[in-house]
Write an enzyme that holds these catalytic residues in place. Structure first.
Site, PDB file in Angstrom:
ATOM      1  N   TYR A 144       2.004   2.736  36.039  1.00 41.29           N
ATOM      2  CA  TYR A 144       0.884   2.392  36.909  1.00 41.29           C
ATOM      3  C   TYR A 144       0.234   1.124  36.400  1.00 41.29           C
ATOM      4  CZ  TYR A 144      -3.540   2.900  39.496  1.00 41.29           C
ATOM      5  OH  TYR A 144      -4.624   2.693  40.321  1.00 41.29           O
ATOM      6  N   ASP A 239       1.379  -4.098  29.876  1.00 42.76           N
ATOM      7  CA  ASP A 239       0.141  -3.545  30.411  1.00 42.76           C
ATOM      8  C   ASP A 239      -0.409  -2.598  29.355  1.00 42.76           C
ATOM      9  OD1 ASP A 239      -1.857  -2.127  31.597  1.00 42.76           O
ATOM     10  OD2 ASP A 239      -0.764  -1.679  33.447  1.00 42.76           O
ATOM     11  N   LYS A 267     -10.033  -0.254  30.191  1.00 44.44           N
ATOM     12  CA  LYS A 267     -10.451   0.997  29.553  1.00 44.44           C
ATOM     13  C   LYS A 267     -11.212   0.766  28.239  1.00 44.44           C
ATOM     14  CE  LYS A 267      -7.506   3.756  32.368  1.00 44.44           C
ATOM     15  NZ  LYS A 267      -6.215   3.454  32.940  1.00 44.44           N
TER      16      LYS A 267
HETATM   17  C1  LIG Z   1      -5.891   2.698  34.290  1.00 43.78           C
HETATM   18  C2  LIG Z   1      -4.762   1.778  34.298  1.00 43.78           C
HETATM   19  C3  LIG Z   1      -4.741   0.635  35.101  1.00 43.78           C
HETATM   20  C4  LIG Z   1      -5.779   0.344  36.129  1.00 43.78           C
HETATM   21  O1  LIG Z   1      -7.048   0.137  35.587  1.00 43.78           O
HETATM   22  P1  LIG Z   1      -8.332   0.336  36.515  1.00 43.78           P
HETATM   23  O2  LIG Z   1      -9.466  -0.069  35.631  1.00 43.78           O
HETATM   24  O3  LIG Z   1      -8.341   1.758  36.924  1.00 43.78           O
HETATM   25  O4  LIG Z   1      -8.173  -0.580  37.684  1.00 43.78           O
HETATM   26  C5  LIG Z   1      -3.688  -0.252  34.948  1.00 43.78           C
HETATM   27  N1  LIG Z   1      -2.713  -0.023  34.061  1.00 43.78           N
HETATM   28  C6  LIG Z   1      -2.699   1.070  33.283  1.00 43.78           C
HETATM   29  C7  LIG Z   1      -1.594   1.261  32.297  1.00 43.78           C
HETATM   30  C8  LIG Z   1      -3.707   2.016  33.387  1.00 43.78           C
HETATM   31  O5  LIG Z   1      -3.664   3.114  32.639  1.00 43.78           O
END
Ligand SMILES: *Cc1c(COP(=O)(O)O)cnc(C)c1O
Length: 428
Positions: A144, A239, A267
Protein backbone atom coordinates in the site's frame (compact mmCIF):
# COMPACT_ATOMS: atom_id res chain seq x y z
CA UNK A 1 -17.80 -4.43 27.53
CA UNK A 2 -20.67 -2.18 26.47
CA UNK A 3 -20.47 -0.11 23.33
CA UNK A 4 -23.76 1.74 23.74
CA UNK A 5 -22.43 5.23 23.23
CA UNK A 6 -20.11 4.16 20.40
CA UNK A 7 -23.12 2.64 18.61
CA UNK A 8 -25.07 5.88 18.98
CA UNK A 9 -22.13 7.98 17.85
CA UNK A 10 -21.58 5.70 14.86
CA UNK A 11 -25.22 6.20 13.80
CA UNK A 12 -24.83 9.96 14.07
CA UNK A 13 -21.57 9.88 12.13
CA UNK A 14 -23.10 7.80 9.34
CA UNK A 15 -25.65 10.55 8.73
CA UNK A 16 -22.99 13.10 7.84
CA UNK A 17 -19.81 11.14 6.98
CA UNK A 18 -19.80 8.35 4.35
CA UNK A 19 -19.79 5.08 6.26
CA UNK A 20 -19.35 7.10 9.46
CA UNK A 21 -15.56 7.18 9.12
CA UNK A 22 -12.86 9.22 7.43
CA UNK A 23 -10.72 6.21 6.56
CA UNK A 24 -12.32 2.87 5.63
CA UNK A 25 -10.43 0.42 7.87
CA UNK A 26 -11.87 2.20 10.93
CA UNK A 27 -15.37 1.00 10.02
CA UNK A 28 -14.74 -2.64 11.14
CA UNK A 29 -16.12 -3.92 7.83
CA UNK A 30 -13.81 -6.93 7.66
CA UNK A 31 -14.48 -7.98 11.27
CA UNK A 32 -18.10 -6.85 11.61
CA UNK A 33 -19.62 -5.01 14.55
CA UNK A 34 -19.59 -1.37 15.50
CA UNK A 35 -16.42 0.68 15.47
CA UNK A 36 -15.35 1.97 18.84
CA UNK A 37 -15.19 5.73 19.22
CA UNK A 38 -12.05 6.84 21.00
CA UNK A 39 -12.37 9.60 23.55
CA UNK A 40 -8.85 9.77 24.93
CA UNK A 41 -5.59 7.89 25.22
CA UNK A 42 -2.58 7.86 27.48
CA UNK A 43 0.54 5.75 27.19
CA UNK A 44 -0.39 2.25 26.03
CA UNK A 45 -4.14 2.68 26.62
CA UNK A 46 -7.08 4.02 24.68
CA UNK A 47 -10.35 4.89 26.46
CA UNK A 48 -13.51 4.80 24.38
CA UNK A 49 -16.67 6.91 24.64
CA UNK A 50 -18.32 4.28 26.87
CA UNK A 51 -15.42 4.42 29.31
CA UNK A 52 -13.91 1.05 28.29
CA UNK A 53 -10.12 0.86 28.46
CA UNK A 54 -8.11 -1.04 25.86
CA UNK A 55 -4.45 -1.95 25.55
CA UNK A 56 -3.67 -0.45 22.17
CA UNK A 57 -1.71 -2.45 19.59
CA UNK A 58 -2.24 -0.14 16.62
CA UNK A 59 -0.73 3.06 18.00
CA UNK A 60 -2.75 5.11 15.49
CA UNK A 61 -1.33 2.76 12.79
CA UNK A 62 2.20 3.55 13.85
CA UNK A 63 2.77 7.22 14.72
CA UNK A 64 2.36 6.89 18.50
CA UNK A 65 5.57 4.90 18.86
CA UNK A 66 6.35 6.55 22.20
CA UNK A 67 2.83 5.93 23.50
CA UNK A 68 -0.19 8.23 23.51
CA UNK A 69 -0.11 11.80 24.82
CA UNK A 70 3.60 11.64 25.54
CA UNK A 71 4.21 14.54 27.99
CA UNK A 72 7.11 16.06 26.02
CA UNK A 73 5.19 15.96 22.73
CA UNK A 74 2.02 17.41 24.25
CA UNK A 75 3.95 20.19 25.97
CA UNK A 76 5.87 21.09 22.81
CA UNK A 77 2.69 21.26 20.70
CA UNK A 78 0.92 23.47 23.27
CA UNK A 79 3.84 25.84 23.45
CA UNK A 80 4.10 26.25 19.69
CA UNK A 81 0.31 26.62 19.28
CA UNK A 82 0.33 29.76 21.41
CA UNK A 83 2.46 31.51 18.78
CA UNK A 84 0.15 30.82 15.87
CA UNK A 85 -0.75 27.61 14.11
CA UNK A 86 -0.01 28.31 10.43
CA UNK A 87 1.70 31.09 8.52
CA UNK A 88 2.14 30.07 4.90
CA UNK A 89 5.71 31.31 5.36
CA UNK A 90 8.87 29.31 6.03
CA UNK A 91 9.68 28.62 9.67
CA UNK A 92 12.78 27.54 11.57
CA UNK A 93 10.96 24.39 12.78
CA UNK A 94 10.92 22.98 9.24
CA UNK A 95 14.70 23.22 8.98
CA UNK A 96 15.10 21.73 12.46
CA UNK A 97 12.99 18.66 11.65
CA UNK A 98 14.67 18.31 8.22
CA UNK A 99 18.16 18.37 9.79
CA UNK A 100 17.23 15.92 12.49
CA UNK A 101 15.48 13.49 10.15
CA UNK A 102 18.34 13.58 7.62
CA UNK A 103 20.90 13.01 10.39
CA UNK A 104 19.07 9.86 11.51
CA UNK A 105 18.59 8.17 8.13
CA UNK A 106 21.39 7.00 5.83
CA UNK A 107 21.99 8.13 2.28
CA UNK A 108 19.72 11.18 1.97
CA UNK A 109 20.69 14.82 1.27
CA UNK A 110 17.39 16.67 1.23
CA UNK A 111 13.84 16.13 2.42
CA UNK A 112 10.50 17.77 1.51
CA UNK A 113 7.56 17.73 3.94
CA UNK A 114 3.97 17.04 2.91
CA UNK A 115 0.84 16.22 4.91
CA UNK A 116 0.42 12.46 4.55
CA UNK A 117 2.06 9.27 3.38
CA UNK A 118 -0.20 9.32 0.34
CA UNK A 119 1.14 12.69 -0.71
CA UNK A 120 4.70 11.57 -0.09
CA UNK A 121 4.37 8.51 -2.37
CA UNK A 122 2.43 10.39 -5.01
CA UNK A 123 5.11 13.08 -5.11
CA UNK A 124 7.94 10.54 -5.07
CA UNK A 125 6.75 8.86 -8.27
CA UNK A 126 6.17 12.21 -9.97
CA UNK A 127 9.73 13.16 -9.08
CA UNK A 128 11.04 9.78 -10.30
CA UNK A 129 9.17 10.18 -13.58
CA UNK A 130 10.39 13.76 -13.99
CA UNK A 131 13.97 12.78 -13.22
CA UNK A 132 14.12 9.71 -15.48
CA UNK A 133 11.78 11.12 -18.17
CA UNK A 134 9.94 7.78 -18.19
CA UNK A 135 6.30 6.97 -17.39
CA UNK A 136 5.99 3.47 -15.97
CA UNK A 137 6.37 2.30 -12.40
CA UNK A 138 6.47 -1.17 -10.89
CA UNK A 139 4.44 -1.83 -7.76
CA UNK A 140 3.88 -5.04 -5.79
CA UNK A 141 0.50 -6.67 -5.06
CA UNK A 142 -0.44 -6.19 -1.44
CA UNK A 143 1.83 -3.18 -0.91
CA UNK A 144 0.00 0.00 0.00
CA UNK A 145 1.35 3.39 -0.95
CA UNK A 146 -1.65 5.55 -0.10
CA UNK A 147 -4.73 6.23 -2.16
CA UNK A 148 -3.46 8.24 -5.10
CA UNK A 149 -4.65 6.97 -8.50
CA UNK A 150 -1.37 5.41 -9.65
CA UNK A 151 -1.39 3.02 -6.67
CA UNK A 152 -5.03 1.89 -6.74
CA UNK A 153 -4.16 -0.65 -9.37
CA UNK A 154 -4.26 -4.43 -9.37
CA UNK A 155 -2.67 -7.00 -11.62
CA UNK A 156 -4.52 -7.50 -14.89
CA UNK A 157 -5.13 -10.92 -16.36
CA UNK A 158 -2.32 -12.63 -18.23
CA UNK A 159 1.19 -13.25 -17.01
CA UNK A 160 2.76 -9.86 -17.55
CA UNK A 161 0.34 -7.16 -18.50
CA UNK A 162 -0.76 -3.66 -17.63
CA UNK A 163 -2.42 -3.06 -14.30
CA UNK A 164 -6.15 -2.43 -14.13
CA UNK A 165 -7.92 0.04 -11.82
CA UNK A 166 -9.12 -1.47 -8.54
CA UNK A 167 -11.32 1.47 -7.70
CA UNK A 168 -13.94 3.19 -9.83
CA UNK A 169 -12.69 6.65 -10.63
CA UNK A 170 -9.16 5.51 -11.51
CA UNK A 171 -8.73 5.71 -15.27
CA UNK A 172 -7.39 3.02 -17.59
CA UNK A 173 -4.97 5.68 -18.78
CA UNK A 174 -3.43 5.90 -15.32
CA UNK A 175 -3.53 2.14 -14.80
CA UNK A 176 -1.50 1.36 -17.89
CA UNK A 177 1.57 3.01 -16.36
CA UNK A 178 1.51 0.91 -13.17
CA UNK A 179 2.91 -2.59 -13.64
CA UNK A 180 2.19 -5.09 -10.90
CA UNK A 181 4.44 -7.88 -9.64
CA UNK A 182 4.05 -10.39 -6.80
CA UNK A 183 6.11 -9.58 -3.68
CA UNK A 184 9.25 -11.68 -3.30
CA UNK A 185 9.24 -12.69 -6.99
CA UNK A 186 12.40 -11.31 -8.59
CA UNK A 187 12.09 -13.20 -11.86
CA UNK A 188 8.68 -11.62 -12.46
CA UNK A 189 10.25 -8.18 -12.06
CA UNK A 190 13.03 -9.13 -14.48
CA UNK A 191 10.42 -10.08 -17.06
CA UNK A 192 8.65 -6.74 -16.65
CA UNK A 193 11.94 -4.92 -17.30
CA UNK A 194 12.57 -7.08 -20.36
CA UNK A 195 9.14 -6.36 -21.81
CA UNK A 196 9.29 -2.61 -21.12
CA UNK A 197 12.82 -1.65 -22.16
CA UNK A 198 13.86 1.88 -21.25
CA UNK A 199 10.38 2.66 -19.88
CA UNK A 200 10.51 1.96 -16.16
CA UNK A 201 10.95 5.15 -14.11
CA UNK A 202 10.94 3.44 -10.74
CA UNK A 203 10.15 0.47 -8.58
CA UNK A 204 8.20 1.40 -5.45
CA UNK A 205 8.09 -1.08 -2.57
CA UNK A 206 7.50 -1.43 1.15
CA UNK A 207 10.93 -2.84 2.13
CA UNK A 208 9.18 -4.69 4.95
CA UNK A 209 5.56 -4.95 3.88
CA UNK A 210 2.96 -4.09 6.47
CA UNK A 211 -0.25 -3.84 4.51
CA UNK A 212 -0.90 -7.55 3.82
CA UNK A 213 -0.05 -8.32 7.38
CA UNK A 214 3.69 -8.14 7.97
CA UNK A 215 5.61 -9.72 5.09
CA UNK A 216 9.38 -9.87 5.17
CA UNK A 217 11.44 -9.82 1.95
CA UNK A 218 13.26 -13.06 1.05
CA UNK A 219 16.99 -12.85 1.27
CA UNK A 220 18.32 -11.37 -1.97
CA UNK A 221 14.97 -9.97 -3.12
CA UNK A 222 15.57 -6.30 -2.36
CA UNK A 223 19.22 -6.62 -3.41
CA UNK A 224 17.91 -8.00 -6.71
CA UNK A 225 15.60 -5.02 -7.17
CA UNK A 226 18.50 -2.67 -6.41
CA UNK A 227 20.58 -4.37 -9.08
CA UNK A 228 17.77 -4.29 -11.68
CA UNK A 229 17.28 -0.56 -11.06
CA UNK A 230 21.00 0.08 -11.46
CA UNK A 231 21.25 -1.89 -14.69
CA UNK A 232 18.18 -0.21 -16.19
CA UNK A 233 18.76 3.36 -14.93
CA UNK A 234 15.52 3.18 -12.96
CA UNK A 235 15.05 4.51 -9.44
CA UNK A 236 14.37 2.37 -6.39
CA UNK A 237 11.79 3.96 -4.09
CA UNK A 238 11.45 2.60 -0.56
CA UNK A 239 8.09 3.43 0.95
CA UNK A 240 9.13 3.74 4.57
CA UNK A 241 5.90 5.38 5.70
CA UNK A 242 5.52 2.47 8.13
CA UNK A 243 9.09 1.36 8.68
CA UNK A 244 10.80 4.77 8.81
CA UNK A 245 11.90 5.70 12.35
CA UNK A 246 10.11 2.54 13.58
CA UNK A 247 12.52 -0.30 12.78
CA UNK A 248 15.52 1.79 13.82
CA UNK A 249 16.67 5.40 13.61
CA UNK A 250 17.57 4.86 9.96
CA UNK A 251 14.58 2.67 9.10
CA UNK A 252 14.65 -0.26 6.70
CA UNK A 253 17.51 1.18 4.65
CA UNK A 254 19.72 0.97 7.73
CA UNK A 255 18.44 -2.33 9.12
CA UNK A 256 18.65 -4.13 5.77
CA UNK A 257 21.76 -2.35 4.54
CA UNK A 258 20.23 -1.40 1.20
CA UNK A 259 20.13 2.12 -0.19
CA UNK A 260 17.12 3.40 -2.07
CA UNK A 261 17.14 6.38 -4.44
CA UNK A 262 14.05 8.01 -2.97
CA UNK A 263 12.52 7.22 0.42
CA UNK A 264 9.04 8.21 1.58
CA UNK A 265 8.10 8.78 5.21
CA UNK A 266 4.91 9.33 7.19
CA UNK A 267 3.34 8.08 10.40
CA UNK A 268 6.17 8.25 13.03
CA UNK A 269 7.76 11.33 11.41
CA UNK A 270 4.71 13.40 12.42
CA UNK A 271 4.50 12.14 16.01
CA UNK A 272 0.70 11.91 15.71
CA UNK A 273 0.11 14.99 13.57
CA UNK A 274 -0.37 14.88 9.79
CA UNK A 275 3.10 14.75 8.24
CA UNK A 276 4.57 12.90 5.29
CA UNK A 277 7.93 13.44 3.63
CA UNK A 278 10.10 12.25 0.81
CA UNK A 279 13.86 12.40 0.65
CA UNK A 280 16.62 11.73 -1.85
CA UNK A 281 20.07 12.82 -2.94
CA UNK A 282 20.74 16.35 -4.20
CA UNK A 283 20.84 15.40 -7.86
CA UNK A 284 17.25 14.16 -7.69
CA UNK A 285 15.80 16.63 -5.15
CA UNK A 286 17.12 19.56 -7.20
CA UNK A 287 14.59 18.63 -9.90
CA UNK A 288 11.82 19.68 -7.52
CA UNK A 289 10.23 23.13 -7.75
CA UNK A 290 11.17 25.89 -7.02
CA UNK A 291 14.71 24.75 -8.02
CA UNK A 292 13.64 22.43 -10.80
CA UNK A 293 10.52 21.93 -12.84
CA UNK A 294 8.80 18.97 -11.12
CA UNK A 295 5.88 20.66 -9.37
CA UNK A 296 4.92 19.90 -5.78
CA UNK A 297 3.35 22.16 -3.14
CA UNK A 298 1.15 22.39 -0.03
CA UNK A 299 -0.62 25.20 1.86
CA UNK A 300 -0.19 23.44 5.20
CA UNK A 301 3.03 21.56 4.41
CA UNK A 302 5.59 22.11 7.16
CA UNK A 303 2.84 23.23 9.53
CA UNK A 304 4.42 24.33 12.83
CA UNK A 305 2.33 22.07 15.08
CA UNK A 306 3.07 19.09 12.86
CA UNK A 307 6.78 19.94 12.71
CA UNK A 308 7.17 20.27 16.49
CA UNK A 309 5.27 17.01 17.12
CA UNK A 310 7.55 15.25 14.64
CA UNK A 311 10.68 16.94 15.94
CA UNK A 312 9.97 16.10 19.59
CA UNK A 313 9.16 12.48 18.73
CA UNK A 314 12.24 11.94 16.54
CA UNK A 315 14.44 13.71 19.07
CA UNK A 316 13.25 11.33 21.79
CA UNK A 317 13.90 8.33 19.50
CA UNK A 318 17.31 9.73 18.59
CA UNK A 319 18.48 10.40 22.14
CA UNK A 320 17.02 7.37 23.89
CA UNK A 321 19.27 4.58 22.72
CA UNK A 322 17.17 1.97 24.51
CA UNK A 323 13.89 2.54 22.74
CA UNK A 324 14.37 0.39 19.62
CA UNK A 325 15.89 -2.46 21.59
CA UNK A 326 13.11 -2.27 24.13
CA UNK A 327 10.45 -2.30 21.38
CA UNK A 328 12.15 -5.26 19.71
CA UNK A 329 12.40 -7.18 22.98
CA UNK A 330 8.76 -6.60 23.85
CA UNK A 331 7.65 -7.59 20.34
CA UNK A 332 9.77 -10.76 20.39
CA UNK A 333 8.34 -11.73 23.76
CA UNK A 334 4.79 -11.16 22.50
CA UNK A 335 5.42 -13.08 19.27
CA UNK A 336 7.08 -16.06 20.94
CA UNK A 337 4.44 -16.39 23.63
CA UNK A 338 1.55 -16.02 21.14
CA UNK A 339 3.17 -18.77 19.15
CA UNK A 340 3.27 -21.12 22.16
CA UNK A 341 -0.37 -20.48 23.06
CA UNK A 342 -1.73 -20.98 19.54
CA UNK A 343 0.41 -24.07 19.00
CA UNK A 344 -0.90 -25.66 22.17
CA UNK A 345 -4.45 -25.21 20.81
CA UNK A 346 -3.44 -26.89 17.52
CA UNK A 347 -4.66 -23.94 15.47
CA UNK A 348 -3.34 -23.32 11.93
CA UNK A 349 -1.64 -19.96 12.06
CA UNK A 350 1.31 -17.92 10.83
CA UNK A 351 2.94 -15.18 12.86
CA UNK A 352 5.10 -12.82 10.83
CA UNK A 353 7.25 -10.34 12.67
CA UNK A 354 9.92 -7.79 11.95
CA UNK A 355 10.99 -5.38 14.70
CA UNK A 356 7.88 -3.96 16.34
CA UNK A 357 5.58 -5.01 13.48
CA UNK A 358 3.68 -8.28 13.96
CA UNK A 359 0.78 -9.96 12.19
CA UNK A 360 -1.23 -13.12 12.68
CA UNK A 361 -2.86 -15.03 9.85
CA UNK A 362 -5.00 -18.12 10.42
CA UNK A 363 -3.59 -20.31 7.66
CA UNK A 364 -1.18 -23.23 7.38
CA UNK A 365 1.18 -22.01 4.64
CA UNK A 366 3.81 -19.30 5.13
CA UNK A 367 2.63 -15.79 4.24
CA UNK A 368 5.17 -14.42 1.77
CA UNK A 369 3.07 -12.33 -0.63
CA UNK A 370 -0.45 -11.06 -1.25
CA UNK A 371 -1.74 -14.36 -2.60
CA UNK A 372 -0.65 -16.33 0.45
CA UNK A 373 -1.92 -13.60 2.79
CA UNK A 374 -5.40 -14.02 1.25
CA UNK A 375 -5.56 -17.67 2.37
CA UNK A 376 -6.20 -16.78 6.01
CA UNK A 377 -9.43 -17.96 7.61
CA UNK A 378 -11.45 -14.79 7.98
CA UNK A 379 -14.12 -16.27 10.25
CA UNK A 380 -11.46 -17.32 12.70
CA UNK A 381 -9.91 -13.88 12.50
CA UNK A 382 -13.26 -12.22 13.30
CA UNK A 383 -13.74 -14.43 16.35
CA UNK A 384 -10.19 -13.74 17.45
CA UNK A 385 -10.52 -9.98 16.96
CA UNK A 386 -13.82 -9.68 18.85
CA UNK A 387 -12.70 -12.10 21.54
CA UNK A 388 -9.59 -10.05 22.22
CA UNK A 389 -11.57 -6.81 22.07
CA UNK A 390 -13.96 -8.00 24.76
CA UNK A 391 -10.92 -8.81 26.91
CA UNK A 392 -9.77 -5.22 26.53
CA UNK A 393 -7.19 -5.67 23.76
CA UNK A 394 -7.43 -3.39 20.73
CA UNK A 395 -5.90 -5.09 17.69
CA UNK A 396 -5.98 -4.03 14.05
CA UNK A 397 -9.52 -4.77 12.80
CA UNK A 398 -8.23 -6.57 9.68
CA UNK A 399 -5.83 -9.46 9.08
CA UNK A 400 -4.12 -7.35 6.42
CA UNK A 401 -2.76 -4.86 8.93
CA UNK A 402 0.16 -5.19 11.31
CA UNK A 403 0.27 -4.57 15.02
CA UNK A 404 2.44 -1.59 15.84
CA UNK A 405 3.77 -1.77 19.35
CA UNK A 406 4.49 1.42 21.26
CA UNK A 407 7.10 1.85 23.93
CA UNK A 408 4.60 2.74 26.66
CA UNK A 409 3.45 -0.90 26.57
CA UNK A 410 4.69 -2.76 29.68
CA UNK A 411 5.45 -6.45 30.18
CA UNK A 412 2.41 -6.51 32.46
CA UNK A 413 0.28 -5.29 29.57
CA UNK A 414 1.74 -7.98 27.33
CA UNK A 415 1.13 -10.68 29.95
CA UNK A 416 -2.44 -9.46 30.29
CA UNK A 417 -2.76 -9.73 26.51
CA UNK A 418 -1.37 -13.28 26.53
CA UNK A 419 -3.83 -14.32 29.25
CA UNK A 420 -6.61 -12.96 27.04
CA UNK A 421 -5.26 -14.93 24.10
CA UNK A 422 -5.25 -18.12 26.20
CA UNK A 423 -8.97 -17.69 26.84
CA UNK A 424 -9.85 -16.60 23.31
CA UNK A 425 -7.81 -19.28 21.54
CA UNK A 426 -9.87 -22.03 23.23
CA UNK A 427 -12.91 -20.88 21.27
CA UNK A 428 -11.18 -20.65 17.88
C1 LIG B 1 -0.02 4.36 5.82
C2 LIG B 1 0.78 4.14 4.62
C3 LIG B 1 0.73 5.00 3.52
C4 LIG B 1 -0.25 6.12 3.41
O1 LIG B 1 -0.08 7.11 4.39
P1 LIG B 1 -1.30 8.07 4.75
O2 LIG B 1 -0.71 9.03 5.73
O3 LIG B 1 -2.37 7.20 5.30
O4 LIG B 1 -1.72 8.74 3.49
C5 LIG B 1 1.62 4.79 2.48
N1 LIG B 1 2.50 3.78 2.52
C6 LIG B 1 2.56 2.93 3.55
C7 LIG B 1 3.57 1.83 3.54
C8 LIG B 1 1.69 3.06 4.63
O5 LIG B 1 1.74 2.19 5.63
Amino acid sequence: MFYKRSSELFKQAQEVIPGGVNSPVRAFKSVGGTPIFASKAKGAYVIDEDGNRFIDYISSWGPMILGHAHPKVVEAISKVAKNGTSFGMPTLLETKLAKLALSMVPNMDKIRFVNSGTEACMSAIRLARGFTKRDKIIKFSGCYHGHSDSFLIEAGSGVVTFGTPNSPGVTEGTAKDTLIAPYNNISFVKTIFKENPGQIAAIIIEPIAGNMGCVVPNSGFLEGLRKLCDINDSLLIFDEVMTGFRLSKGGAQEVLGINADIVTYGKVIGGGLPVGAFASRNEIMNELSPNGSVYQAGTLSGNPLAMIAGYTTLNELNENNEVYKSLDDKSSYLGIEMNKILESEKIDFQINKFGSMISLHFCSEPVIDFESSMKGNNNKFKKYFHGMLSEGIYLPPSPFESYFLNDALSYNDIDFTLEALKKVSKSL
